[in-house]
Motif scaffolding. Structure first.
Motif, PDB file in Angstrom:
ATOM      1  N   GLN A  62       0.841  -1.204   0.000  1.00  0.00           N
ATOM      2  CA  GLN A  62       0.000   0.000   0.000  1.00  0.00           C
ATOM      3  C   GLN A  62       0.878   1.257   0.000  1.00  0.00           C
ATOM      4  N   MET A  63       1.956   1.219   0.781  1.00  0.00           N
ATOM      5  CA  MET A  63       2.850   2.379   0.824  1.00  0.00           C
ATOM      6  C   MET A  63       3.470   2.632  -0.553  1.00  0.00           C
ATOM      7  N   LEU A  64       3.879   1.555  -1.235  1.00  0.00           N
ATOM      8  CA  LEU A  64       4.459   1.708  -2.577  1.00  0.00           C
ATOM      9  C   LEU A  64       3.432   2.290  -3.547  1.00  0.00           C
ATOM     10  N   LEU A  65       2.193   1.811  -3.428  1.00  0.00           N
ATOM     11  CA  LEU A  65       1.148   2.322  -4.327  1.00  0.00           C
ATOM     12  C   LEU A  65       0.818   3.782  -4.018  1.00  0.00           C
ATOM     13  N   GLU A  66       0.881   4.146  -2.748  1.00  0.00           N
ATOM     14  CA  GLU A  66       0.698   5.559  -2.383  1.00  0.00           C
ATOM     15  C   GLU A  66       1.768   6.399  -3.058  1.00  0.00           C
ATOM     16  N   ALA A  67       2.952   5.813  -3.205  1.00  0.00           N
ATOM     17  CA  ALA A  67       4.072   6.558  -3.758  1.00  0.00           C
ATOM     18  C   ALA A  67       3.960   6.730  -5.278  1.00  0.00           C
ATOM     19  N   VAL A  68       3.310   5.789  -5.968  1.00  0.00           N
ATOM     20  CA  VAL A  68       3.271   5.881  -7.445  1.00  0.00           C
ATOM     21  C   VAL A  68       1.869   6.060  -8.017  1.00  0.00           C
ATOM     22  N   GLY A  69       0.846   5.717  -7.224  1.00  0.00           N
ATOM     23  CA  GLY A  69      -0.508   5.671  -7.776  1.00  0.00           C
ATOM     24  C   GLY A  69      -1.089   7.061  -7.977  1.00  0.00           C
ATOM     25  N   GLU A  70      -1.483   7.372  -9.201  1.00  0.00           N
ATOM     26  CA  GLU A  70      -2.223   8.601  -9.493  1.00  0.00           C
ATOM     27  C   GLU A  70      -3.106   8.282 -10.686  1.00  0.00           C
ATOM     28  N   PRO A  71      -4.098   9.131 -10.997  1.00  0.00           N
ATOM     29  CA  PRO A  71      -5.108   8.739 -11.985  1.00  0.00           C
ATOM     30  C   PRO A  71      -4.561   8.268 -13.328  1.00  0.00           C
ATOM     31  N   ASP A  72      -3.416   8.780 -13.779  1.00  0.00           N
ATOM     32  CA  ASP A  72      -2.885   8.377 -15.080  1.00  0.00           C
ATOM     33  C   ASP A  72      -2.020   7.126 -15.020  1.00  0.00           C
ATOM     34  N   SER A 116      -5.571   3.260  -4.729  1.00  0.00           N
ATOM     35  CA  SER A 116      -4.519   4.243  -5.016  1.00  0.00           C
ATOM     36  C   SER A 116      -4.942   5.204  -6.116  1.00  0.00           C
ATOM     37  N   GLY A 117      -6.001   4.852  -6.859  1.00  0.00           N
ATOM     38  CA  GLY A 117      -6.463   5.714  -7.949  1.00  0.00           C
ATOM     39  C   GLY A 117      -5.830   5.360  -9.282  1.00  0.00           C
ATOM     40  N   ALA A 118      -4.903   4.406  -9.293  1.00  0.00           N
ATOM     41  CA  ALA A 118      -4.245   4.033 -10.555  1.00  0.00           C
ATOM     42  C   ALA A 118      -5.151   3.116 -11.380  1.00  0.00           C
ATOM     43  N   VAL A 119      -4.738   2.911 -12.633  1.00  0.00           N
ATOM     44  CA  VAL A 119      -5.503   2.066 -13.564  1.00  0.00           C
ATOM     45  C   VAL A 119      -4.952   0.642 -13.504  1.00  0.00           C
TER      46      VAL A 119
END
Ligand code: PMP
Length: 359
Positions: free
Chosen positions: A96-106, A126-129
């Motif tokens: 989850q921490m890693l995804l917080e670091a990279v996850g954004e809508p795009d 995380s909001g990622a696809v």
């Protein structure tokens, strides 16, 4: 007053259900064999219990937020610099921490499917696809995964061995895959079951990440170290990855009792790895027996086996439950069964032998 019937939540929450852990069932005769969560069947060692007791006596104080002693113990045990190590609330917490670091809508996050059920849940949050690449012969199809990478791919999971199939990615295939991943895309080698691997061709992520700044290795104290109930996992990666992950950490995420127990487990590793050896022997016995019964069982390097049952999945799982054996069904696909203590495995093998439709 508005017409709304209550608080509004993020729309992404409508797209998935909360994580469903493995169940515990009890047969009418009171017998219960929990083979649904890939846990260690063995209770904590006395030295670990002592460390837990001592730490419990001090829980009026917050834990060490930096988990310094634990990180130093991990660093010493695995021969990696302490600044390469980050810890979390289970390896799922580190994920989850890693995804917080990279996850954004795009951002796109790529993984094989079926794999660990927490991936889609955490990626969605995380909001990622999500980009899922189907398994091939129950294993990662790394060529198809490399083909699916775009300039928006920020993270790739490689679950090795894969949960729930137990299959592995070998050295040459992994290196060829990593050569195709762009430098700005992180690869998580999820090695939650590493200690159970006996195939020499399966690379140890800790030797892979050293030359690759975009590779992060995930390990856990929940399986071979027998501390699932205490929730501690860790990551080994280059310092810039570790630093990014630490920034996304919930304060005091690894509790004081867990830190003490993990340190004590590393000190008692010899005994714990003997237990792993027993589980590996049991795995060979379970696979051999199932095949002799007529089942098709993919080769597994983890502490579980996978039976692809398709439409018969729920029937099989119910047959197990009726005998007090809890397994992990994925309806329409198959059943994952953890390797437990010998008598637990015997209970499962008895149900498997009696189940009418093999495949
Ligand atoms: N990765 C994989 C592949 C898993 O199967 C699991 C546990 N089921 C985890 C990570 C999470 O382990 P934990 O959070 O307990 O460290």
């Amino acid at each position: 007053m508005s017409e709304a019937s209550g608080p509004r939540f993020r729309s992404v929450l409508d797209r998935f259900a909360a994580y469903k852990p493995g169940r515990t069932v009890v047969a009418p005769d009171g017998r219960s064999f929990k083979l649904s969560s890939n846990e260690s069947p063995y209770g904590p060692l006395p030295s670990v219990l002592t460390a837990i007791g001592e730490a419990a006596g001090r829980v009026n104080r917050y834990p060490d937020n930096n988990a310094t002693a634990l990180i130093e113990a991990i660093s010493a045990r695995f021969g990696v610099p302490a600044e390469h190590v980050a810890v979390g609330c289970g390896s799922v917490g580190v994920t989850q921490m890693l995804l917080e670091a990279v996850g954004e809508p795009d951002a796109e996050v790529l993984y094989a499917w079926r794999s660990f059920e927490a991936y889609p849940l955490l990626v969605a949050l995380s909001g990622a696809v999500q980009v899922q690449v189907p398994l091939r012969d129950e294993a990662h199809d790394l060529t198809a995964m490399a083909d699916a990478i775009t300039e928006r791919t920020r993270l790739v999971f490689v679950c090795n061995p894969n949960n729930p199939t137990g299959t592995v990615v070998r050295r040459a295939a992994l290196e060829a895959f990593l050569d195709r991943v762009p430098a700005d895309c992180l690869v998580i080698l999820d090695e939650a079951y590493r200690e159970y691997v006996r195939d020499d061709e399966v690379p140890d992520g800790l030797s892979v990440y050293a030359d690759r700044p975009n590779v992060a290795v995930l390990r856990t104290f929940s399986k071979a170290y027998g501390l699932a109930g205490l929730r501690t996992g860790f990551m080994v990666a280059h310092p810039q990855v570790a630093e990014a992950v630490r920034k996304t950490m919930l304060p005091f995420t690894v509790n004081a009792v867990a830190q003490a127990a993990a340190i004590a487990s590393l000190s008692a590793e010899g005994e714990l790895l003997e237990r792993v050896e027993s589980t590996v022997k049991e795995r060979e016995r379970v696979v051999h027996t199932l095949r002799a019964q007529g089942w098709t069982v993919p080769p597994t390097e983890a502490n579980f086996v996978w039976l692809r049952l398709g439409e018969r999945t729920v029937d099989f799982s119910e047959a197990c439950n009726a005998h007090g054996v809890s397994v992990r069904p994925f309806p329409g696909e198959g059943v994952r069964v953890s390797i437990g203590a010998p008598e637990e495995n015997d209970a499962f093998l008895t149900v498997a032998a009696a189940f009418p439709h093999r495949g």
